[in-house]
Structure formats: structure tokens, C-alpha cells
Design a protein around this motif. Sequence first.
Motif, PDB file in Angstrom:
ATOM      1  N   ARG A 182       1.375  -3.023   4.748  1.00 52.90           N
ATOM      2  CA  ARG A 182       2.549  -2.218   5.065  1.00 52.90           C
ATOM      3  C   ARG A 182       3.860  -2.867   4.634  1.00 52.90           C
ATOM      4  O   ARG A 182       4.872  -2.212   4.586  1.00 52.90           O
ATOM      5  CB  ARG A 182       2.607  -1.945   6.564  1.00 52.90           C
ATOM      6  CG  ARG A 182       1.487  -1.070   7.022  1.00 52.90           C
ATOM      7  CD  ARG A 182       1.688  -0.699   8.455  1.00 52.90           C
ATOM      8  NE  ARG A 182       0.568   0.118   8.895  1.00 52.90           N
ATOM      9  CZ  ARG A 182       0.415   0.521  10.124  1.00 52.90           C
ATOM     10  NH1 ARG A 182       1.282   0.202  11.029  1.00 52.90           N
ATOM     11  NH2 ARG A 182      -0.625   1.254  10.449  1.00 52.90           N
ATOM     12  N   HIS A 183       3.848  -4.161   4.388  1.00 50.46           N
ATOM     13  CA  HIS A 183       5.091  -4.804   3.971  1.00 50.46           C
ATOM     14  C   HIS A 183       4.782  -5.952   3.034  1.00 50.46           C
ATOM     15  O   HIS A 183       3.681  -6.465   2.997  1.00 50.46           O
ATOM     16  CB  HIS A 183       5.912  -5.288   5.171  1.00 50.46           C
ATOM     17  CG  HIS A 183       5.270  -6.372   5.963  1.00 50.46           C
ATOM     18  ND1 HIS A 183       5.476  -7.702   5.693  1.00 50.46           N
ATOM     19  CD2 HIS A 183       4.414  -6.327   7.004  1.00 50.46           C
ATOM     20  CE1 HIS A 183       4.788  -8.427   6.552  1.00 50.46           C
ATOM     21  NE2 HIS A 183       4.127  -7.616   7.352  1.00 50.46           N
TER      22      HIS A 183
ATOM     23  N   ASP B  98      11.001   3.867  -1.093  1.00 52.57           N
ATOM     24  CA  ASP B  98       9.733   3.139  -1.114  1.00 52.57           C
ATOM     25  C   ASP B  98       9.494   2.422   0.203  1.00 52.57           C
ATOM     26  O   ASP B  98       8.386   1.955   0.461  1.00 52.57           O
ATOM     27  CB  ASP B  98       9.733   2.123  -2.260  1.00 52.57           C
ATOM     28  CG  ASP B  98       9.725   2.814  -3.609  1.00 52.57           C
ATOM     29  OD1 ASP B  98       8.783   3.576  -3.878  1.00 52.57           O
ATOM     30  OD2 ASP B  98      10.670   2.614  -4.394  1.00 52.57           O
ATOM     31  N   GLY B  99      10.531   2.297   1.003  1.00 53.11           N
ATOM     32  CA  GLY B  99      10.397   1.629   2.288  1.00 53.11           C
ATOM     33  C   GLY B  99      11.746   1.198   2.809  1.00 53.11           C
ATOM     34  O   GLY B  99      12.793   1.580   2.284  1.00 53.11           O
TER      35      GLY B  99
ATOM     36  N   CYS C   4      14.123  -2.037   3.636  1.00 53.81           N
ATOM     37  CA  CYS C   4      14.363  -3.436   3.297  1.00 53.81           C
ATOM     38  C   CYS C   4      14.977  -4.138   4.511  1.00 53.81           C
ATOM     39  O   CYS C   4      16.017  -3.716   5.020  1.00 53.81           O
ATOM     40  CB  CYS C   4      15.290  -3.525   2.099  1.00 53.81           C
ATOM     41  SG  CYS C   4      15.678  -5.219   1.601  1.00 53.81           S
TER      42      CYS C   4
ATOM     43  N   LEU D 183      10.007  -5.766   2.534  1.00 58.45           N
ATOM     44  CA  LEU D 183      10.010  -4.318   2.364  1.00 58.45           C
ATOM     45  C   LEU D 183       8.903  -3.756   3.238  1.00 58.45           C
ATOM     46  O   LEU D 183       7.732  -4.081   3.052  1.00 58.45           O
ATOM     47  CB  LEU D 183       9.778  -3.911   0.909  1.00 58.45           C
ATOM     48  CG  LEU D 183       9.807  -2.397   0.691  1.00 58.45           C
ATOM     49  CD1 LEU D 183      11.241  -1.868   0.804  1.00 58.45           C
ATOM     50  CD2 LEU D 183       9.214  -2.020  -0.656  1.00 58.45           C
ATOM     51  N   PHE D 184       9.276  -2.946   4.229  1.00 61.78           N
ATOM     52  CA  PHE D 184       8.316  -2.254   5.063  1.00 61.78           C
ATOM     53  C   PHE D 184       8.090  -0.903   4.394  1.00 61.78           C
ATOM     54  O   PHE D 184       8.971  -0.042   4.402  1.00 61.78           O
ATOM     55  CB  PHE D 184       8.833  -2.116   6.501  1.00 61.78           C
ATOM     56  CG  PHE D 184       8.890  -3.439   7.199  1.00 61.78           C
ATOM     57  CD1 PHE D 184       7.815  -3.878   7.959  1.00 61.78           C
ATOM     58  CD2 PHE D 184       9.989  -4.273   7.057  1.00 61.78           C
ATOM     59  CE1 PHE D 184       7.847  -5.110   8.584  1.00 61.78           C
ATOM     60  CE2 PHE D 184      10.027  -5.512   7.671  1.00 61.78           C
ATOM     61  CZ  PHE D 184       8.951  -5.927   8.431  1.00 61.78           C
ATOM     62  N   ARG D 185       6.931  -0.766   3.808  1.00 65.31           N
ATOM     63  CA  ARG D 185       6.647   0.362   2.926  1.00 65.31           C
ATOM     64  C   ARG D 185       6.498   1.677   3.678  1.00 65.31           C
ATOM     65  O   ARG D 185       6.018   1.716   4.794  1.00 65.31           O
ATOM     66  CB  ARG D 185       5.370   0.056   2.152  1.00 65.31           C
ATOM     67  CG  ARG D 185       5.544  -1.182   1.292  1.00 65.31           C
ATOM     68  CD  ARG D 185       4.338  -1.477   0.497  1.00 65.31           C
ATOM     69  NE  ARG D 185       4.131  -0.394  -0.461  1.00 65.31           N
ATOM     70  CZ  ARG D 185       3.051  -0.305  -1.210  1.00 65.31           C
ATOM     71  NH1 ARG D 185       2.088  -1.182  -1.113  1.00 65.31           N
ATOM     72  NH2 ARG D 185       2.925   0.695  -2.054  1.00 65.31           N
ATOM     73  N   THR D 186       6.905   2.741   3.034  1.00 63.38           N
ATOM     74  CA  THR D 186       6.718   4.090   3.561  1.00 63.38           C
ATOM     75  C   THR D 186       5.857   4.912   2.640  1.00 63.38           C
ATOM     76  O   THR D 186       4.943   5.382   2.888  1.00 63.38           O
ATOM     77  CB  THR D 186       8.066   4.822   3.707  1.00 63.38           C
ATOM     78  OG1 THR D 186       8.731   4.852   2.460  1.00 63.38           O
ATOM     79  CG2 THR D 186       8.914   4.199   4.754  1.00 63.38           C
TER      80      THR D 186
END
Length: 167
Positions: A68-69, A117-118, A120, A148-151
Motif C-alpha cells: 500500500r505504500h 496515485d496516492g 504523499c 506514498l500511500f497508494r490509492t
Amino acid sequence: NLCDLRDRILKPGGKILPNEFDLFMEPAQIEKGMRTPFLWEQQLHGVRFDGTKVWLNSEQNTINRAHRHYRLQPNQVSHFLCEPEPVFTFDILSVDPNNMPTKFIARKKVVRQGIMDGFCLYFNIRFDEVIAIPTSPFAKPTHWANQLFRTGPIECLAGEIIGLVLE
């Protein structure tokens, strides 16, 4: 730990430097060539990993959630979608550790469209009104890396509102 040390050792009128902190979680678009597919989006020698999406996002998954990150390297962020504003600010000289929030809620207006993308994660530390160290991906690099915690990729248009809840 810092508050405990402050309360036990710091003399009245003493200073801790740096003492002011701003925490940011900004919706970000990373450089197109830097996008890494999620595990469930990949295929290896005809083997698909679609089934991992449900499990990796479930509460039963107790393994490290590194999918996820990830740590951002310099020049990986293309731009922020919103004007950066801290989700939390505190001064170590006066903060009460018993009253630290455990949940952060933010609503951010998209001012520069793009693909989110997520989020920061970065921070700024301040010594005073003049001396500060920003750790934004657009600042001079420090030894602190951004996360970066992705979405997912999510298209965002100017004027839209992005909600963020951190628990």
C-alpha cells in the motif's frame, strides 16, 4: 518519548530545536514511468494474481502492508493535486501527549488536475520563523524519505474535493 524527556529534563525557559512540526498528506501524481502495478494487476508466465486484491485489503491480512505504500525517491512526484496544507501541526515545547489526536480528517480541493496515485506523506520542521527544513518531494533532498500511500490511479479534475481520513 520527546514529551517525556522534555518534562523530566528541560529547564524552565529551555528550548528544544527544532520544536515546531507540520505533517502533510498530499494527493500526488507520480511520474508516469514510476508507476508500479499492484500485485493483483500483474501476471507472471500466465499466472494471474487477481485473487490477492481481496485478501491483501482484508482485515485478516496481518502481514506488512507494504503493497500500500512505498518510499519515494527524488524526482518521482510529478505534482500535488491540491495546495499543500498540514493535516497536523504541533510545538514540542507545549504539546500535551495525552491530547494528541488519533484521527485526522481533511478535505482538499483539487487545483491542478491529474491522476492521483496516492497520498504523499512528508513534514516540515521549524527552528524559528526563519530557519526551517522542508522535506517535501520538491524541496532540497534530506535523509528523510517521503512515503506514498497508494490509492489506485484516480483521475481528479480541478474543483473536485478529495477526502482524507487517517486513523
